[in-house]
Design a protein around this motif. Sequence first.
Motif, PDB file in Angstrom:
ATOM      1  N   ALA A   1       0.828  -1.210   0.000  1.00 38.66           N
ATOM      2  CA  ALA A   1       0.000   0.000   0.000  1.00 38.66           C
ATOM      3  C   ALA A   1       0.860   1.256   0.000  1.00 38.66           C
ATOM      4  CB  ALA A   1      -0.929  -0.013   1.208  1.00 38.66           C
ATOM      5  N   VAL A   2       1.969   1.220   0.725  1.00 45.15           N
ATOM      6  CA  VAL A   2       2.878   2.378   0.780  1.00 45.15           C
ATOM      7  C   VAL A   2       3.509   2.622  -0.586  1.00 45.15           C
ATOM      8  CG1 VAL A   2       5.090   3.186   1.709  1.00 45.15           C
ATOM      9  CG2 VAL A   2       3.362   2.246   3.253  1.00 45.15           C
ATOM     10  N   ARG A   3       3.910   1.554  -1.267  1.00 43.42           N
ATOM     11  CA  ARG A   3       4.508   1.722  -2.602  1.00 43.42           C
ATOM     12  C   ARG A   3       3.525   2.376  -3.573  1.00 43.42           C
ATOM     13  NH1 ARG A   3       7.087  -3.348  -1.300  1.00 43.42           N
ATOM     14  NH2 ARG A   3       5.348  -4.517  -2.214  1.00 43.42           N
ATOM     15  N   GLU A   4       2.266   1.966  -3.494  1.00 41.43           N
ATOM     16  CA  GLU A   4       1.251   2.567  -4.364  1.00 41.43           C
ATOM     17  C   GLU A   4       1.090   4.052  -4.057  1.00 41.43           C
ATOM     18  OE1 GLU A   4      -0.549   1.250  -6.951  1.00 41.43           O
ATOM     19  OE2 GLU A   4       0.891  -0.388  -6.740  1.00 41.43           O
ATOM     20  N   ALA A   5       1.112   4.409  -2.779  1.00 45.81           N
ATOM     21  CA  ALA A   5       0.975   5.814  -2.390  1.00 45.81           C
ATOM     22  C   ALA A   5       2.151   6.637  -2.906  1.00 45.81           C
ATOM     23  CB  ALA A   5       0.873   5.927  -0.864  1.00 45.81           C
TER      24      ALA A   5
ATOM     25  N   LEU B   1      -5.453  -0.749   1.245  1.00 42.10           N
ATOM     26  CA  LEU B   1      -4.744  -1.510   2.272  1.00 42.10           C
ATOM     27  C   LEU B   1      -5.571  -2.721   2.696  1.00 42.10           C
ATOM     28  CD1 LEU B   1      -2.438  -1.985   4.167  1.00 42.10           C
ATOM     29  CD2 LEU B   1      -3.339  -0.224   5.700  1.00 42.10           C
ATOM     30  N   ALA B   2      -6.889  -2.528   2.824  1.00 42.08           N
ATOM     31  CA  ALA B   2      -7.756  -3.650   3.186  1.00 42.08           C
ATOM     32  C   ALA B   2      -7.685  -4.747   2.127  1.00 42.08           C
ATOM     33  CB  ALA B   2      -9.190  -3.157   3.348  1.00 42.08           C
ATOM     34  N   LYS B   3      -7.633  -4.351   0.862  1.00 42.40           N
ATOM     35  CA  LYS B   3      -7.531  -5.331  -0.217  1.00 42.40           C
ATOM     36  C   LYS B   3      -6.205  -6.084  -0.151  1.00 42.40           C
ATOM     37  CE  LYS B   3      -7.721  -5.881  -5.255  1.00 42.40           C
ATOM     38  NZ  LYS B   3      -6.482  -6.699  -5.267  1.00 42.40           N
ATOM     39  N   MET B   4      -5.123  -5.365   0.147  1.00 45.87           N
ATOM     40  CA  MET B   4      -3.822  -6.016   0.259  1.00 45.87           C
ATOM     41  C   MET B   4      -3.819  -7.043   1.398  1.00 45.87           C
ATOM     42  SD  MET B   4      -1.888  -4.836  -2.151  1.00 45.87           S
ATOM     43  CE  MET B   4      -3.422  -4.953  -3.079  1.00 45.87           C
ATOM     44  N   LEU B   5      -4.470  -6.714   2.507  1.00 53.07           N
ATOM     45  CA  LEU B   5      -4.553  -7.638   3.633  1.00 53.07           C
ATOM     46  C   LEU B   5      -5.382  -8.866   3.269  1.00 53.07           C
ATOM     47  CD1 LEU B   5      -5.089  -5.015   6.490  1.00 53.07           C
ATOM     48  CD2 LEU B   5      -3.055  -6.435   6.168  1.00 53.07           C
TER      49      LEU B   5
ATOM     50  N   GLY C   1       2.079   9.743  -5.605  1.00 53.69           N
ATOM     51  CA  GLY C   1       2.446  11.050  -5.066  1.00 53.69           C
ATOM     52  C   GLY C   1       1.604  11.453  -3.870  1.00 53.69           C
ATOM     53  N   ARG C   2       1.141  10.451  -3.090  1.00 55.00           N
ATOM     54  CA  ARG C   2       0.302  10.745  -1.926  1.00 55.00           C
ATOM     55  C   ARG C   2       1.051  10.440  -0.627  1.00 55.00           C
ATOM     56  NH1 ARG C   2      -2.922   7.071  -1.334  1.00 55.00           N
ATOM     57  NH2 ARG C   2      -2.583   5.701  -3.137  1.00 55.00           N
ATOM     58  N   LEU C   3       0.704  11.180   0.439  1.00 55.21           N
ATOM     59  CA  LEU C   3       1.218  10.887   1.775  1.00 55.21           C
ATOM     60  C   LEU C   3       0.164  10.198   2.629  1.00 55.21           C
ATOM     61  CD1 LEU C   3       3.329  14.051   2.709  1.00 55.21           C
ATOM     62  CD2 LEU C   3       4.152  11.746   2.172  1.00 55.21           C
ATOM     63  N   GLU C   4      -0.998   9.983   2.053  1.00 49.19           N
ATOM     64  CA  GLU C   4      -2.071   9.281   2.746  1.00 49.19           C
ATOM     65  C   GLU C   4      -2.296   7.919   2.097  1.00 49.19           C
ATOM     66  OE1 GLU C   4      -5.639  11.493   3.040  1.00 49.19           O
ATOM     67  OE2 GLU C   4      -4.764  13.114   4.248  1.00 49.19           O
TER      68      GLU C   4
END
Length: 333
Positions: free
Chosen positions: A298-302, A315-319, A306-309
């Motif tokens: 999820a962090v890599r996608e953000a 993230l729920a999907k990744m889990l 170009g997002r900090l959120e």
Amino acid sequence: MTVRHILALLESHAEGDEERLLSIALSIAATEARAGHADDAAALKQAVQRVRDARRGPPVPAASPIPLARPRGELQSIVESSYPKTKLSGMVLAPATADKLARVVRQQEARATLREHGQTPATHLLLIGPPGTGKTMTAAALAAELRLPLFTIKLESVFSRYMGETASKLRLVFDQVAAVRGVYLLDEFDAVGARRGDPNDVGEMRRILNSVLSFMEESNSTDSIVVAATNHVEILDHALARRFDEVVEYGLPSADEGVAILKARLGKFKLAAKAIKGLREELGGLSQGEIVRATDSAVREAILDGRLEIAADHLAKMLRDRRAFRERFHPAT
């Protein structure tokens, strides 16, 4: 005094590790005392005390980390070395697990004091639990806490590459443990038990087991920590399991621990408190490693967006993906 003691003394002198040299001297004193040579033991202890009284400032190991030791010769093919930086405080551990590891660190830090009283710190740890629950990371964190190199030995790889020579290769590792202070991770330790009864074994597994049993009984003047990690404690030989100073069990994180792992991994990236609360159910049943991998995705996608959120739904999907992956390869029985 044995040849191993002499080698350890020379090694500590070469590395400039005066505290280790003094600890070895106290170990020799304890050996002499047990042999009935009380006068020699007392003389050695007094000599060590005179050196400590004359020395100013903190012990050398406390002032700076020891140089990174790298395996040489034949050891290069079976041992990987590193110098970890993440300490135990950087891990999310169950209270009982954290207490056991803190006890080991405390004993190791006060090893000279323990040796003065004829005791030695805990040096052999058995870490048991499912994959991805923090066993390998614990070995690295112990090395970071004690400012020691981490030496990793992949036992299954040793067995596969050196069939018929495994016991002699492990002997090289054991000799290094006695000569070079560090944290030694015997990864995939269940391989020692998993190959028992193999019709193609021809006694190889028994030789390996006897070699390991012999090593566990040997004195360790360097007080190196040997960490054995296994996912299948039930297949370990009982004679082997009994020789560990501490057995540390790992399990899947609780809901609170899962949230703590997620928050720590997010770092500077933001996720609303309400969103985190909504993810608690998704975290259930996942290991520490699975939560870390899902969060990293999820962090890599953000970052790429170009997002900090962090998008809570992503993230729920990744889990959920991690859970599906687990269930596919480890279906419930």
